[in-house]
Enzyme design. Structure first.
Site, mmCIF file in Angstrom:
data_model
loop_
_atom_site.group_PDB
_atom_site.id
_atom_site.type_symbol
_atom_site.label_atom_id
_atom_site.label_comp_id
_atom_site.label_asym_id
_atom_site.label_seq_id
_atom_site.Cartn_x
_atom_site.Cartn_y
_atom_site.Cartn_z
ATOM 1 N N GLY A 2 0.455 -1.479 -0.338
ATOM 2 C CA GLY A 2 -0.141 -0.093 -0.262
ATOM 3 C C GLY A 2 0.995 1.421 0.173
ATOM 4 N N ASP A 41 2.533 4.675 -1.328
ATOM 5 C CA ASP A 41 2.868 5.830 -2.180
ATOM 6 C C ASP A 41 3.460 6.296 -1.468
ATOM 7 O OD1 ASP A 41 0.364 7.103 -0.992
ATOM 8 O OD2 ASP A 41 -0.734 5.978 -1.332
ATOM 9 N N TYR A 44 -3.292 -0.800 6.739
ATOM 10 C CA TYR A 44 -4.682 -1.388 6.433
ATOM 11 C C TYR A 44 -5.619 -1.171 7.576
ATOM 12 C CZ TYR A 44 -3.618 -0.820 1.626
ATOM 13 O OH TYR A 44 -3.286 -0.670 0.261
ATOM 14 N N LYS A 89 2.735 3.359 -9.016
ATOM 15 C CA LYS A 89 2.686 4.392 -7.752
ATOM 16 C C LYS A 89 3.402 5.838 -8.509
ATOM 17 C CE LYS A 89 -0.704 3.010 -5.800
ATOM 18 N NZ LYS A 89 -2.254 3.937 -5.484
ATOM 19 N N ASP A 114 -0.803 6.684 -10.992
ATOM 20 C CA ASP A 114 -1.463 7.321 -9.902
ATOM 21 C C ASP A 114 -0.172 8.481 -8.722
ATOM 22 O OD1 ASP A 114 -3.226 7.776 -7.369
ATOM 23 O OD2 ASP A 114 -3.506 5.703 -6.934
ATOM 24 N N ASN A 118 -1.092 9.930 -6.236
ATOM 25 C CA ASN A 118 -1.533 9.747 -5.008
ATOM 26 C C ASN A 118 -2.108 11.617 -3.844
ATOM 27 O OD1 ASN A 118 -1.054 6.905 -5.142
ATOM 28 N ND2 ASN A 118 -2.782 7.394 -3.734
ATOM 29 N N GLU A 158 -4.461 9.296 -11.927
ATOM 30 C CA GLU A 158 -5.321 9.246 -10.943
ATOM 31 C C GLU A 158 -4.164 10.647 -10.287
ATOM 32 O OE1 GLU A 158 -6.627 5.980 -7.540
ATOM 33 O OE2 GLU A 158 -6.194 5.779 -10.011
ATOM 34 N N GLU A 190 -11.196 8.774 -4.904
ATOM 35 C CA GLU A 190 -11.013 7.843 -3.650
ATOM 36 C C GLU A 190 -11.489 8.734 -2.593
ATOM 37 O OE1 GLU A 190 -6.886 6.342 -2.842
ATOM 38 O OE2 GLU A 190 -6.901 6.664 -4.202
ATOM 39 N N ASP A 250 -15.361 5.218 -3.338
ATOM 40 C CA ASP A 250 -15.315 4.865 -2.442
ATOM 41 C C ASP A 250 -16.304 4.602 -2.044
ATOM 42 O OD1 ASP A 250 -12.281 3.802 -0.542
ATOM 43 O OD2 ASP A 250 -13.839 4.216 0.123
ATOM 44 N N HIS A 271 -12.500 2.748 -7.152
ATOM 45 C CA HIS A 271 -11.657 2.685 -5.991
ATOM 46 C C HIS A 271 -11.323 1.573 -5.208
ATOM 47 C CE1 HIS A 271 -9.428 3.251 -1.930
ATOM 48 N NE2 HIS A 271 -8.497 3.367 -3.038
ATOM 49 N N ALA A 272 -10.601 0.344 -4.559
ATOM 50 C CA ALA A 272 -9.988 -0.611 -4.154
ATOM 51 C C ALA A 272 -9.084 -0.924 -3.628
ATOM 52 C CB ALA A 272 -11.019 -1.876 -4.694
ATOM 53 N N GLY A 273 -8.891 -1.710 -3.144
ATOM 54 C CA GLY A 273 -7.606 -2.213 -2.133
ATOM 55 C C GLY A 273 -8.086 -2.181 -0.861
#
Length: 435
Positions: free
Chosen positions: A23, A25, A33, A221, A249, A251, A275, A304, A327, A354-356
């Site tokens: 995860g 970035d 998480y 990323k 992405d 971020n 993104e 997101e 999201d 958006h997922a993850g």
């Protein structure tokens, strides 16, 4: 007998993903998480309960837990049937306590907590009907779907009558599209190969594993050092080939001008989209970036961290995005998500959810299936994010086949976690945190 919600249980659940830089970035170097995990317990003799969560990345999860406790009085002692008979009224009730709304309104920790409760109610409703959430939604009439949506603040972009007409136009083909999804699944892309903290060797191996697994779309990323972004993009392209699709992405780390300059340099790698190129709140900034990068063949994706349906309305009205990334937890549950799906369909902007995280893949498959089958009726330029993390903790984890999400069949929202996972990962007393 009415199904009465007689208890709201909320737990602080965290996974130490920072240890492997999963995860990672440019903005979030080492996330853990986490989930504010809610169970709506009922008087049902068979033990019927609704499960929901909202996603965070570690510290601050305890704030969402307390916010759920503050909101829970709005649901305690009420019946499931009273809510489902008036879903628009339920959503306005859960977002409408004036004292709690003050610390939003409809944004931030209070809105994240609202999502956990709203999602749990949809899980409870779907389980009571013996259907997965996507099927519950698909089986609704256009009138029932529209009745879930709060049109206050968005009627200048879409009215309830317009939404009803859109849904009615798609109704005749719903059965055909549902069968297509059951047979083929919903197209997906992988982010698991491109985390910023991974070594070159790990990126290579993950790319090769993904290619052999049938994946055709990959996300990288970016937003660190631009020279390193270019080097890693070259590495990814060398592994996935020219025929596969690459997305990027940032971020949120770039200023507007920096985003434009960076994407001009990265354009040689033919990214499909960039993104979150800048602050998620900067609607006009996204519009300026979009005008600059579209001639390069690059679209702008965001959502997101979009607080609510009003922000999505403005992004769409300003022609600031080419891909709408809802999201499942940043917006306040399914009701608000339906509103955004309807607006995106009206403006002709594809939804690429958006997922993850933890549980987001389990959630969003339901939303994308509903969007295709009943709202947009199109798969053009639509693809759903997939991250290969933490699915083993769920009783009904996602099923991926040849790079596509296969529709879930178990009743509910696919978010019920295994009891042992909850016990082990509860913060700070769970086994994995007692070190």
């Amino acid at each position: 007998m009415a199904t009465i919600i007689n208890n709201v249980v909320v737990r602080d659940i965290r996974f130490p993903t920072s240890q492997g830089l999963h995860g990672s970035d440019a903005m979030n170097a080492a996330p853990d998480y986490s989930a504010t995990y809610v169970v709506l317990e009922t008087n049902d003799p068979g033990g019927l309960s609704g499960h929901g969560l909202t996603f965070t990345i570690g510290r601050g999860n305890e704030i969402c837990v307390e916010a759920v406790r503050s909101l829970s009085y709005l649901m305690l002692g009420e019946s499931l049937e009273s809510f489902t008979a008036d879903m628009r009224g339920f959503w306005r009730r859960i977002t409408g306590d004036s004292q709690l709304r003050w610390i939003g309104p409809e944004k931030g920790a209070i809105h994240l907590a609202t999502a956990a409760l709203v999602n749990a109610l949809w899980d409870l409703w779907a389980k009571s009907e013996g259907k997965p959430v996507w099927k519950l939604l698909v089986d609704m009439t256009p009138e029932q779907v529209v009745a879930c949506v709060n049109f206050r603040y968005i009627s200048d972009a879409i009215t309830s009558d317009e939404a009803l007409d859109m849904l009615r136009r798609q109704a005749d083909k719903k059965a055909e599209r549902e069968q297509e999804m059951r047979e083929k699944g919903y197209p997906a892309y992988t982010t698991s190969a491109g985390w910023l903290g991974y070594s070159d060797d790990e990126i290579r191996q993950r790319c090769r594993d993904a290619v052999s697994g049938g994946w055709t779309h990959f996300k990288q990323k970016v937003g660190g050092d631009i020279e390193d972004d270019i080097r890693r993009a070259r590495l990814l392209r060398s592994e996935i080939g020219d025929e596969r699709t690459l997305m990027m992405d940032a971020n949120q780390v770039w200023d507007v001008g920096q985003a434009i300059d960076s994407m001009k340099r990265l354009a040689e790698f033919r990214p499909w989209w960039i993104e979150e190129p800048t602050s998620p709140d900067d609607i006009l900034g996204h519009a300026a970036i979009a005008r600059a990068v579209r001639p390069l063949g690059i679209g702008v994706a965001t959502g997101e961290h979009c607080h609510n349906q009003v922000m999505f309305k403005q992004l769409l009205q300003a022609n600031a995005i080419d891909f709408c990334q809802i999201d499942s937890c940043r917006l306040a549950g399914v009701n608000e998500i339906i509103a955004v799906l309807l607006m995106a369909a009206k403006f002709g902007v594809p939804v690429c959810t958006h997922a993850g995280g933890v549980g987001l893949c389990e959630y969003v498959q339901h939303l994308s299936l509903f969007d295709y089958i009943a709202v947009s009726g199109s798969l053009e330029n639509r693809i759903l994010e997939y991250v290969d993390h933490l699915h083993e903790h769920f009783l009904d984890p996602v099923v991926i086949k040849d790079g596509r999400y296969m529709p879930p069949t178990a009743p509910g929202y696919s978010i019920t976690m295994r009891p042992e996972s909850l016990a082990d990962h509860q913060f700070p007393q769970g086994r994995v945190w007692r070190v």
